[in-house]
Design a protein around this motif. Structure first.
Motif, PDB file in Angstrom:
ATOM      1  N   GLU A   6      49.532  21.059  42.962  1.00 64.50           N
ATOM      2  CA  GLU A   6      49.540  22.458  42.526  1.00 64.50           C
ATOM      3  C   GLU A   6      50.659  23.244  43.208  1.00 64.50           C
ATOM      4  OE1 GLU A   6      47.810  24.201  40.134  1.00 64.50           O
ATOM      5  OE2 GLU A   6      47.306  22.154  39.545  1.00 64.50           O
ATOM      6  N   VAL A   7      50.862  22.994  44.495  1.00 61.95           N
ATOM      7  CA  VAL A   7      51.948  23.658  45.227  1.00 61.95           C
ATOM      8  C   VAL A   7      53.290  23.300  44.597  1.00 61.95           C
ATOM      9  CG1 VAL A   7      53.216  23.736  47.413  1.00 61.95           C
ATOM     10  CG2 VAL A   7      50.708  23.853  47.413  1.00 61.95           C
TER      11      VAL A   7
ATOM     12  N   ARG B 259      53.954  22.225  41.594  1.00 61.81           N
ATOM     13  CA  ARG B 259      54.065  22.774  40.246  1.00 61.81           C
ATOM     14  C   ARG B 259      54.430  24.263  40.308  1.00 61.81           C
ATOM     15  NH1 ARG B 259      51.166  25.577  36.991  1.00 61.81           N
ATOM     16  NH2 ARG B 259      49.295  25.556  38.270  1.00 61.81           N
ATOM     17  N   LEU B 260      53.719  25.019  41.140  1.00 58.47           N
ATOM     18  CA  LEU B 260      53.959  26.456  41.219  1.00 58.47           C
ATOM     19  C   LEU B 260      55.327  26.771  41.807  1.00 58.47           C
ATOM     20  CD1 LEU B 260      53.083  29.342  40.811  1.00 58.47           C
ATOM     21  CD2 LEU B 260      51.797  29.212  42.969  1.00 58.47           C
ATOM     22  N   VAL B 261      55.698  26.107  42.869  1.00 58.69           N
ATOM     23  CA  VAL B 261      57.009  26.397  43.474  1.00 58.69           C
ATOM     24  C   VAL B 261      58.137  25.938  42.549  1.00 58.69           C
ATOM     25  CG1 VAL B 261      57.342  24.324  44.881  1.00 58.69           C
ATOM     26  CG2 VAL B 261      58.242  26.511  45.667  1.00 58.69           C
TER      27      VAL B 261
ATOM     28  N   GLU C   1      58.004  26.234  39.281  1.00 62.42           N
ATOM     29  CA  GLU C   1      58.092  27.353  38.342  1.00 62.42           C
ATOM     30  C   GLU C   1      58.838  28.543  38.961  1.00 62.42           C
ATOM     31  OE1 GLU C   1      54.237  28.465  36.909  1.00 62.42           O
ATOM     32  OE2 GLU C   1      53.766  26.431  36.247  1.00 62.42           O
ATOM     33  N   ILE C   2      58.556  28.808  40.218  1.00 56.93           N
ATOM     34  CA  ILE C   2      59.229  29.914  40.913  1.00 56.93           C
ATOM     35  C   ILE C   2      60.732  29.642  40.996  1.00 56.93           C
ATOM     36  CG2 ILE C   2      59.476  31.124  43.122  1.00 56.93           C
ATOM     37  CD1 ILE C   2      56.422  30.558  43.535  1.00 56.93           C
TER      38      ILE C   2
ATOM     39  N   GLU D 289      53.033  34.693  45.667  1.00 59.30           N
ATOM     40  CA  GLU D 289      52.719  34.284  44.300  1.00 59.30           C
ATOM     41  C   GLU D 289      51.379  33.573  44.338  1.00 59.30           C
ATOM     42  OE1 GLU D 289      53.884  33.865  40.209  1.00 59.30           O
ATOM     43  OE2 GLU D 289      55.194  34.643  41.776  1.00 59.30           O
ATOM     44  N   SER D 290      50.484  33.942  43.447  1.00 56.34           N
ATOM     45  CA  SER D 290      49.190  33.272  43.420  1.00 56.34           C
ATOM     46  C   SER D 290      48.879  32.790  42.011  1.00 56.34           C
ATOM     47  CB  SER D 290      48.080  34.191  43.925  1.00 56.34           C
ATOM     48  OG  SER D 290      47.974  35.322  43.106  1.00 56.34           O
ATOM     49  N   ARG D 291      48.171  31.692  41.955  1.00 52.98           N
ATOM     50  CA  ARG D 291      47.750  31.103  40.697  1.00 52.98           C
ATOM     51  C   ARG D 291      46.433  30.404  40.953  1.00 52.98           C
ATOM     52  NH1 ARG D 291      51.786  29.290  37.303  1.00 52.98           N
ATOM     53  NH2 ARG D 291      52.646  31.298  37.843  1.00 52.98           N
TER      54      ARG D 291
ATOM     55  N   LEU E 110      45.322  29.075  44.541  1.00 49.87           N
ATOM     56  CA  LEU E 110      46.497  28.843  45.376  1.00 49.87           C
ATOM     57  C   LEU E 110      47.297  30.130  45.567  1.00 49.87           C
ATOM     58  CD1 LEU E 110      48.547  26.926  46.768  1.00 49.87           C
ATOM     59  CD2 LEU E 110      49.545  26.570  44.501  1.00 49.87           C
TER      60      LEU E 110
ATOM     61  N   TRP F  39      44.942  27.929  50.292  1.00 47.34           N
ATOM     62  CA  TRP F  39      44.153  27.289  49.241  1.00 47.34           C
ATOM     63  C   TRP F  39      42.705  27.727  49.405  1.00 47.34           C
ATOM     64  CZ3 TRP F  39      44.726  25.040  44.767  1.00 47.34           C
ATOM     65  CH2 TRP F  39      43.690  24.280  44.236  1.00 47.34           C
TER      66      TRP F  39
END
Length: 83
Positions: A24-25, A27-29, A31-32, A56-58, A61, A81
């Protein structure tokens, strides 16, 4: 689009995370990094002020990070988390 990347500070920030959280980390980073590469298209030639510390939160996370525009990278400094 430039080839932006990301790093952690400290380097061992991801070491104790479960695989699902690490995924998840990443994937999100990712995207950032894509988003910021489009916002700051000048990259290394950028001469303005950086955005400073960001969050940034999703879902469960939350990432605290810095955007190093001239270095074309995202620097994760804290991972929260809520799992």
């Amino acid at each position: 689009m430039a080839d932006w990347h990301w790093d952690c500070d400290p380097k061992d920030l991801l070491d104790d995370l479960e695989d699902a959280v690490r995924h998840e980390v990443e994937r999100l980073v990712g995207e950032i990094a894509v988003r910021d590469s489009m916002v700051y298209q000048d990259g290394a030639a950028y001469t303005g002020t950086g955005p400073g510390l960001q969050i940034e939160s999703r879902g469960r996370l939350m990432l605290t990070y810095l955007t190093d525009i001239r270095g074309e990278r995202i620097i994760i400094i804290q991972i929260t988390w809520l799992g």
